[in-house]
Design a protein around this motif. Structure first.
Motif, short mmCIF file in Angstrom:
data_model
loop_
_atom_site.label_atom_id
_atom_site.label_comp_id
_atom_site.label_asym_id
_atom_site.label_seq_id
_atom_site.Cartn_x
_atom_site.Cartn_y
_atom_site.Cartn_z
N LYS A 150 0.81 -1.22 0.00
CA LYS A 150 0.00 0.00 0.00
C LYS A 150 0.85 1.27 0.00
O LYS A 150 0.53 2.21 -0.73
N PRO A 151 1.92 1.36 0.81
CA PRO A 151 2.74 2.57 0.74
C PRO A 151 3.32 2.82 -0.65
O PRO A 151 3.38 3.97 -1.11
N SER A 152 3.75 1.75 -1.33
CA SER A 152 4.31 1.91 -2.68
C SER A 152 3.26 2.42 -3.66
O SER A 152 3.54 3.29 -4.49
N ILE A 153 2.04 1.89 -3.55
CA ILE A 153 0.95 2.34 -4.42
C ILE A 153 0.64 3.80 -4.16
O ILE A 153 0.45 4.59 -5.09
N ILE A 154 0.58 4.17 -2.88
CA ILE A 154 0.27 5.55 -2.51
C ILE A 154 1.34 6.50 -3.05
O ILE A 154 1.03 7.55 -3.60
N ARG A 155 2.61 6.13 -2.89
CA ARG A 155 3.68 6.98 -3.41
C ARG A 155 3.56 7.18 -4.92
O ARG A 155 3.84 8.27 -5.44
N LYS A 156 3.14 6.14 -5.61
CA LYS A 156 3.01 6.23 -7.07
C LYS A 156 1.84 7.13 -7.48
O LYS A 156 1.92 7.83 -8.50
N LEU A 157 0.77 7.11 -6.70
CA LEU A 157 -0.45 7.78 -7.10
C LEU A 157 -0.63 9.16 -6.51
O LEU A 157 -1.40 9.97 -7.03
N LEU A 158 0.05 9.44 -5.40
CA LEU A 158 -0.18 10.70 -4.69
C LEU A 158 0.41 11.87 -5.48
O LEU A 158 1.61 11.94 -5.70
N ALA A 159 -0.47 12.77 -5.87
CA ALA A 159 -0.02 13.96 -6.59
C ALA A 159 0.72 14.89 -5.64
O ALA A 159 0.49 14.87 -4.43
N GLY A 160 1.60 15.70 -6.17
CA GLY A 160 2.38 16.61 -5.35
C GLY A 160 1.51 17.51 -4.50
O GLY A 160 0.63 18.21 -5.01
N GLY A 161 1.72 17.48 -3.19
CA GLY A 161 0.98 18.33 -2.28
C GLY A 161 -0.40 17.82 -1.90
O GLY A 161 -1.10 18.45 -1.10
N ALA A 162 -0.84 16.70 -2.43
CA ALA A 162 -2.17 16.17 -2.12
C ALA A 162 -2.21 15.62 -0.70
O ALA A 162 -1.21 15.18 -0.15
N THR A 163 -3.40 15.66 -0.10
CA THR A 163 -3.63 15.14 1.24
C THR A 163 -4.03 13.67 1.14
O THR A 163 -5.03 13.34 0.49
N SER A 164 -3.26 12.80 1.76
CA SER A 164 -3.55 11.36 1.69
C SER A 164 -4.41 10.93 2.86
O SER A 164 -4.12 11.22 4.02
N ILE A 165 -5.50 10.24 2.55
CA ILE A 165 -6.42 9.72 3.55
C ILE A 165 -6.39 8.20 3.45
O ILE A 165 -6.70 7.63 2.41
N VAL A 166 -5.99 7.53 4.53
CA VAL A 166 -5.93 6.08 4.57
C VAL A 166 -7.03 5.57 5.49
O VAL A 166 -7.14 6.00 6.65
N ILE A 167 -7.84 4.65 4.98
CA ILE A 167 -8.92 4.04 5.75
C ILE A 167 -8.63 2.55 5.85
O ILE A 167 -8.47 1.88 4.83
N GLY A 168 -8.57 2.01 7.07
CA GLY A 168 -8.23 0.59 7.20
C GLY A 168 -8.50 0.03 8.57
O GLY A 168 -8.95 0.74 9.48
N ASP A 169 -8.18 -1.26 8.71
CA ASP A 169 -8.53 -1.94 9.96
C ASP A 169 -7.46 -2.88 10.49
O ASP A 169 -7.60 -3.38 11.60
N SER A 170 -6.41 -3.19 9.73
CA SER A 170 -5.57 -4.29 10.17
C SER A 170 -4.10 -4.06 9.88
O SER A 170 -3.67 -2.98 9.48
N ILE A 171 -3.34 -5.13 10.06
CA ILE A 171 -1.88 -5.06 9.93
C ILE A 171 -1.47 -4.67 8.51
O ILE A 171 -0.44 -4.03 8.31
N THR A 172 -2.28 -5.03 7.52
CA THR A 172 -1.94 -4.70 6.13
C THR A 172 -2.02 -3.20 5.87
O THR A 172 -1.52 -2.73 4.84
N ASP A 173 -2.65 -2.45 6.77
CA ASP A 173 -2.79 -1.00 6.59
C ASP A 173 -1.77 -0.20 7.40
O ASP A 173 -1.70 1.02 7.27
N LEU A 174 -0.99 -0.89 8.22
CA LEU A 174 -0.11 -0.18 9.16
C LEU A 174 0.94 0.66 8.46
O LEU A 174 1.17 1.82 8.81
N GLN A 175 1.64 0.08 7.48
CA GLN A 175 2.72 0.83 6.83
C GLN A 175 2.16 2.05 6.10
O GLN A 175 2.78 3.12 6.10
N ALA A 176 0.98 1.92 5.51
CA ALA A 176 0.36 3.07 4.84
C ALA A 176 -0.03 4.13 5.87
O ALA A 176 0.12 5.33 5.62
N ALA A 177 -0.54 3.69 7.02
CA ALA A 177 -0.97 4.63 8.06
C ALA A 177 0.19 5.46 8.57
O ALA A 177 0.01 6.64 8.95
#
Length: 221
Positions: A150-177
């Motif tokens: 998820k962090p790698s995907i977010i880095r690829k998709l996040l436009a410069g200066g955009a606010t990232s919102i992560v919604i999740g529930d488990s260990i798979t979301d931790l690195q993104a959070a």
């Protein structure tokens, strides 16, 4: 306000239960529970754990597995309205999931289209179920074993200066959070956020999620 981009988990977040765990509990192959415990304890990587768990299931059960997971899955309250809200407010909504294509895509189909869906894929061609991880870790990922990173995907998709919102529930979301501007969490992810002093907002349904985004970012027109 800068552009907000939403990265939303699937299992246990959009659905009320974790479908990977539901499959394992239902078919109960010997040895799956210790693997699950190792994943949660972070003594093995998510990628290794998911690979090992699904290798315990014969590919001959493909139809049974797919039928079961689609039958038991429930979509969390308010999700359809939340998707409509994101569209209305022109907020890109990406689904980033450690789940698997054979249930992620059909369960999301009534609510789409989305900005993008990222998940793992299943290969039933061998004796046992093999999971293909086509969205692996980039060089910056500290884990290098995420599976669907998820962090790698977010880095690829996040436009410069955009606010990232992560919604999740488990260990798979931790690195993104760890890298998100706003974390909206429930269940095990809350425990990890509190343990690591990661700021978060709790939610139970997607009505809560909409209210949190409004309150924190003022995106409502």
């Amino acid at each position: 306000m800068t552009q907000a981009i939403i990265f939303c988990d699937f299992d246990g977040t959009i659905t009320t239960n974790d479908n990977l765990i539901a499959i394992m509990k239902h078919f109960d192959p010997p040895g799956w529970e210790p693997i699950k415990d190792e994943i949660l304890a972070q003594t093995i990587s998510i990628r290794e754990g998911v690979t090992r768990m699904f290798s315990l299931l014969p590919s001959s059960k493909k139809d049974e597995v797919i039928a079961y997971v689609l039958e038991q899955a429930e979509i969390r309250e308010g999700f359809a309205d939340f998707v409509a809200y994101a569209r209305r407010e022109d907020i890109p909504l990406y689904i980033v999931s450690g789940g698997i294509d054979f249930f992620v895509y059909p369960l999301l189909e009534p609510f789409g289209p989305f900005e993008g869906i990222y998940c793992n894929t299943a290969d039933f061609s061998g004796d046992t179920i093999r999971i293909d991880f086509s969205h692996g870790c980039d060089d910056e990922c500290a884990s290098q074993g995420c599976g669907c990173c998820k962090p790698s995907i977010i880095r690829k998709l996040l436009a410069g200066g955009a606010t990232s919102i992560v919604i999740g529930d488990s260990i798979t979301d931790l690195q993104a959070a760890k890298h998100a501007d706003l974390v909206i969490a429930r269940d095990f992810l809350i425990e990890k956020c509190e343990e690591l002093n990661i700021p978060y907002e709790p939610f139970e349904n997607f009505g809560d999620v909409t209210e949190i985004i409004d309150a924190k970012l003022g995106v409502r027109s």
